[in-house]
Enzyme design. Structure first.
Site, short mmCIF file in Angstrom:
data_model
loop_
_atom_site.label_atom_id
_atom_site.label_comp_id
_atom_site.label_asym_id
_atom_site.label_seq_id
_atom_site.Cartn_x
_atom_site.Cartn_y
_atom_site.Cartn_z
N TYR A 58 93.64 73.87 83.72
CA TYR A 58 94.28 72.79 82.99
C TYR A 58 94.83 71.77 83.98
CZ TYR A 58 94.22 76.10 79.04
OH TYR A 58 93.85 77.00 78.07
N PRO A 219 96.47 77.73 66.47
CA PRO A 219 96.93 78.13 65.14
C PRO A 219 97.22 76.95 64.23
CG PRO A 219 98.74 78.31 66.69
CD PRO A 219 97.51 77.99 67.50
N LEU A 220 97.34 75.75 64.82
CA LEU A 220 97.56 74.54 64.03
C LEU A 220 96.31 73.67 63.97
CD1 LEU A 220 101.19 73.61 65.18
CD2 LEU A 220 100.46 74.86 63.13
N GLY A 221 95.16 74.29 64.28
CA GLY A 221 93.90 73.56 64.14
C GLY A 221 93.84 72.28 64.94
N GLY A 223 96.07 70.39 65.77
CA GLY A 223 96.95 69.38 65.18
C GLY A 223 96.62 69.02 63.75
N PHE A 224 95.43 69.36 63.27
CA PHE A 224 95.04 68.96 61.91
C PHE A 224 95.90 69.61 60.84
CE2 PHE A 224 92.57 69.15 58.01
CZ PHE A 224 92.12 67.84 57.90
#
Length: 332
Positions: A58, A219-221, A223-224
């Site tokens: 990263y 887990p939040l796709g 940001g979607f």
């Protein structure tokens, strides 16, 4: 704060972790601010979100350097997870699982993180040119040397090759069976969310049966599932979502029913509950060994995510969420 553990080593972490990748890589380069990211990490630790998940690739390297600035002051408060096995070139990423490289990479990560031990060292991807047992054996030597406390494996990924008719994570399970013969696996990291529940088919049961922790990536796709993205809004060129088939304007519009379902559930729990918190609570409900690792670089989202640990979904909620459509526009 609820506590969870990483594998049979019983290394305790908070219920919700912090994915640090967006702070310096892959998302919205113009919004990457070091001071803001440092505040986000400190806030996570203050709230008991002790698992800090990074990787040497990263940046590359800058994400570990950033975390090192926090760990220099607060090492005892954190559970440090980093990864090895991928190298970033100009326009490509390649795997390197050679034992000598693994040893050098670990020493370099320790220096950047300003610590003398890594709590969880994960194999980011297996090198197709090196038997995975050899790479894992080198990682096991690091545990014996006291440089690493536990080992983890990241899933092959949605873009990996699959046999006809095979489930998404069958290849990862085969890798796990091989490396488990060399040294115990303490954790597995793979995508798991309301709109990408494929890990429930075989990977999560494999972990549950063996007492292996599961780190739920995205887990939040991406940001979607927060409900804050608008179809057609566009992304910066360096943002991974600019090239992801789920994030074309057409697919973002097609996937709106998923967000609508999260909003309905959130509304039943109070006006202060958000779709993101429902999405994280769903992940937490999949088992006591599951730890969501949402990525963010802002204090307010860190706070919102950590508070999801206190949200208890009802059986009716879980049934309704299980009926939401899966993501359209996947690489698969």
């Amino acid at each position: 704060m609820e506590r969870r553990t990483i594998g049979a080593t019983a290394l305790a972490v908070g219920a919700v972790g912090l994915g640090c990748m967006p702070m310096s890589w892959a998302y919205s380069a113009s919004r990457q601010r070091g001071a803001e990211s440092l505040r986000a990490v400190h806030r996570a630790l203050d709230l008991g979100s002790t698992l800090l998940d990074t990787a040497d690739m990263y940046g590359p390297f800058t994400n570990e350097l950033l975390l090192g600035r926090v760990l220099k002051e607060r090492r005892a408060d954190a559970f440090v997870s980093t990864k090895v096995g991928l190298l970033v070139g100009e326009q490509h990423i390649v795997a390197n699982g050679r034992p000598g490289y693994v040893r050098r990479a670990c020493d370099a990560s320790l220096r950047r993180l300003q610590t003398d031990v890594i709590d969880l060292y994960q194999l980011h991807r297996a090198d197709p040119e090196v038997p995975v047992e050899e790479t894992w054996g080198a990682m096991a030597e690091l545990v014996r040397a006291g440089k690493v406390r536990a080992l983890g494996l990241c899933a092959v990924g949605a873009r990996g090759r699959r046999r006809s008719g095979a489930r998404l994570h069958d290849g990862t399970v085969r890798q796990l069976e091989r490396v488990q013969q060399v040294f115990p696996v303490s954790a597995v990291q793979a995508e798991l969310s309301v709109w990408s529940p494929e890990a429930l088919e075989s990977l999560l049961p494999w972990c549950a049966e063996r007492g292996v922790g599961f780190l739920a990536a995205m887990p939040l796709g991406n940001g979607f599932l927060t409900g804050t993205l608008t179809p057609g809004q566009g992304f910066e060129p360096e943002d991974v979502r600019a090239r992801h088939p789920r994030f074309t304007a057409e697919m973002m519009a097609a996937n709106q029913p998923v967000v609508a379902g999260l909003r309905r559930t959130a509304a039943r729990h109070g006006e202060d509950v958000t779709p993101a918190q429902v999405a994280l609570a769903w992940v937490l409900a999949q088992g006591p060994h599951v730890i969501p690792v949402p990525g963010t670089k802002q204090e307010r989202w860190v706070t919102e995510n950590a508070n999801a640990a206190g949200l208890r979904l009802t059986p009716e909620d879980l049934t309704e969420l299980s009926r939401l459509p899966r993501a359209q526009g996947s690489w698969d």
